[in-house]
Design a protein around this motif. Structure first.
Motif, PDB file in Angstrom:
ATOM      1  N   LYS A   1       0.845  -1.191   0.000  1.00 27.54           N
ATOM      2  CA  LYS A   1       0.000   0.000   0.000  1.00 27.54           C
ATOM      3  C   LYS A   1       0.884   1.246   0.000  1.00 27.54           C
ATOM      4  N   THR A   2       0.322   2.358  -0.419  1.00 31.81           N
ATOM      5  CA  THR A   2       1.090   3.607  -0.397  1.00 31.81           C
ATOM      6  C   THR A   2       1.254   4.077   1.049  1.00 31.81           C
TER       7      THR A   2
ATOM      8  N   LYS B   1      -4.173  13.974  11.072  1.00 28.00           N
ATOM      9  CA  LYS B   1      -4.334  13.396   9.727  1.00 28.00           C
ATOM     10  C   LYS B   1      -3.823  14.359   8.662  1.00 28.00           C
ATOM     11  N   LYS B   2      -4.228  15.634   8.781  1.00 25.56           N
ATOM     12  CA  LYS B   2      -3.815  16.641   7.806  1.00 25.56           C
ATOM     13  C   LYS B   2      -2.311  16.901   7.895  1.00 25.56           C
ATOM     14  N   THR B   3      -1.782  16.923   9.116  1.00 26.50           N
ATOM     15  CA  THR B   3      -0.346  17.155   9.319  1.00 26.50           C
ATOM     16  C   THR B   3       0.482  16.064   8.635  1.00 26.50           C
ATOM     17  N   LEU B   4       0.089  14.813   8.824  1.00 22.45           N
ATOM     18  CA  LEU B   4       0.818  13.693   8.208  1.00 22.45           C
ATOM     19  C   LEU B   4       0.716  13.758   6.684  1.00 22.45           C
ATOM     20  N   GLU B   5      -0.453  14.065   6.198  1.00 25.05           N
ATOM     21  CA  GLU B   5      -0.644  14.190   4.737  1.00 25.05           C
ATOM     22  C   GLU B   5       0.282  15.258   4.166  1.00 25.05           C
ATOM     23  N   ASN B   6       0.391  16.397   4.862  1.00 25.64           N
ATOM     24  CA  ASN B   6       1.231  17.499   4.383  1.00 25.64           C
ATOM     25  C   ASN B   6       2.709  17.110   4.356  1.00 25.64           C
TER      26      ASN B   6
ATOM     27  N   LYS C   1      -3.083   6.739   7.220  1.00 24.71           N
ATOM     28  CA  LYS C   1      -4.474   7.130   7.454  1.00 24.71           C
ATOM     29  C   LYS C   1      -5.203   6.163   8.385  1.00 24.71           C
ATOM     30  N   GLN C   2      -4.541   5.046   8.714  1.00 24.09           N
ATOM     31  CA  GLN C   2      -5.191   4.040   9.560  1.00 24.09           C
ATOM     32  C   GLN C   2      -5.498   4.638  10.939  1.00 24.09           C
ATOM     33  N   THR C   3      -6.666   4.316  11.447  1.00 22.41           N
ATOM     34  CA  THR C   3      -7.129   4.894  12.715  1.00 22.41           C
ATOM     35  C   THR C   3      -6.157   4.632  13.859  1.00 22.41           C
ATOM     36  N   ALA C   4      -5.700   3.393  13.985  1.00 22.00           N
ATOM     37  CA  ALA C   4      -4.793   3.036  15.081  1.00 22.00           C
ATOM     38  C   ALA C   4      -3.467   3.788  14.962  1.00 22.00           C
ATOM     39  N   VAL C   5      -2.986   3.957  13.731  1.00 17.82           N
ATOM     40  CA  VAL C   5      -1.724   4.674  13.488  1.00 17.82           C
ATOM     41  C   VAL C   5      -1.872   6.134  13.886  1.00 17.82           C
ATOM     42  N   LEU C   6      -2.960   6.759  13.452  1.00 15.96           N
ATOM     43  CA  LEU C   6      -3.211   8.165  13.791  1.00 15.96           C
ATOM     44  C   LEU C   6      -3.292   8.366  15.305  1.00 15.96           C
TER      45      LEU C   6
END
Length: 306
Positions: free
Chosen positions: A229-230, A266-271, A236-241
């Motif tokens: 997976k990317t 979530k947004k911070t990790l995406e950025n 984005k996984q709930t447990a990871v967040l």
């Protein structure tokens, strides 16, 4: 009355019993009986007369004796007290007796003394924890020549994109250079194991990359949970967040940093992933340098994995 020919399993059992030792499968005991493989492993270690060698799973002492011929000292780790007694008998009254130190017990629980080189036919069920116990051991040793189950050895040396490339591959290659030396068939052991074997040579990177290993391990654990997976999907996984957000709050608390009210993990990790162009990457294609770059990017924004 006609004689019944014993089964192959019975013949092996009897052969072992005649030698006075019944090997314990719980300890992964498969004694290497081919002396040429033992000699080759020792040659690949490039031993010096001043070396102190660590041997794990010394068994009946076939390799131990050959090591004692070449070095200053051998530290033999063995969990089976019956085999320890055999080894002690073997060196008793010889010049090797004073050069041999025996550690009795589980090597994973033992405090390892100083050694320059490690040469061993590893009990396969402890392969992974043992590799990292050795690589995180200080002071550094020069090299280790170790026999593993073949697939485990292939994972150690696998490169990005290889079918067997995994977290074990990248975690090991962060800390060491690993080379495949030779493959070893089942027939070279007594009793023969169910799997093929292989020998690798491990040279610790000294000094190691300036990276906190627990941080690194936490990052690769997330990335390789679904290695196809990317990274964008993995983070984005709930447990990871939830785990990363908890670490972030601890980090902010320790550094008296205020968390913005509109903060979104979530947004911070995406950025962060987007900034370093890693959101579309997959763990199975990333090398050590890729992960080092990614870890620095996360840490610089206060994102931690341990």
């Amino acid at each position: 009355m006609p004689k019944v020919k014993p089964s192959k399993k019975t013949r092996v059992h009897n052969e072992i019993a005649r030698q006075g030792i019944l090997f314990n499968k719980n300890f992964g005991q498969h004694i290497l009986k081919n002396p040429m493989i033992t000699i080759s492993m020792i040659e690949k270690a490039a031993l010096h007369p001043t070396d102190t060698v660590l041997e794990i799973g010394s068994g009946t002492g076939n390799m131990t004796v050959k090591l004692l011929e070449k070095v200053k000292k051998v530290i033999a780790c063995e969990i089976d007290t019956r085999l320890v007694a055999e080894l002690q008998k073997r060196v008793q009254g010889t010049p090797y007796q004073t050069k041999l130190q025996i550690l009795i017990g589980d090597v994973l629980k033992a405090e390892l003394p100083f050694f320059n080189v490690c040469v061993a036919n590893i009990p396969y069920q402890i392969s992974s924890p043992l590799v990292f116990k050795l690589l995180l051991h200080r002071p550094f040793f020069r090299c280790a020549v170790l026999m593993f189950q073949k697939e485990f050895a292939q994972r150690l040396v696998a490169k990005p994109g290889d079918k067997l490339y995994c977290r074990l591959s990248v975690n090991t290659q962060l800390l060491a250079r690993v080379d495949m030396i030779m493959k070893v068939g089942k027939i070279n052991f007594r009793p023969p194991p169910k799997v093929e074997s292989a020998v690798v040579r491990i040279e610790p990177r000294n000094p190691p990359p300036p990276i906190p290993y627990k941080e690194w391990d936490g990052l690769t654990r997330i990335a390789f949970t679904r290695k196809n997976k990317t990274l964008g999907s993995a983070f984005k996984q709930t447990a990871v967040l939830a785990t990363i957000e908890k670490n972030y709050k601890v980090h902010c608390s320790l550094h008296n940093k205020e968390i913005p009210k509109d903060f979104s993990m979530k947004k911070t990790l995406e950025n962060i992933l987007s900034e370093v162009e890693a959101d579309k990457k997959r763990a199975r294609t990333m090398d050590v340098d890729d992960f080092i770059m990614l870890l620095h990017a996360f840490n610089s924004k206060g994102i931690h994995f341990s």
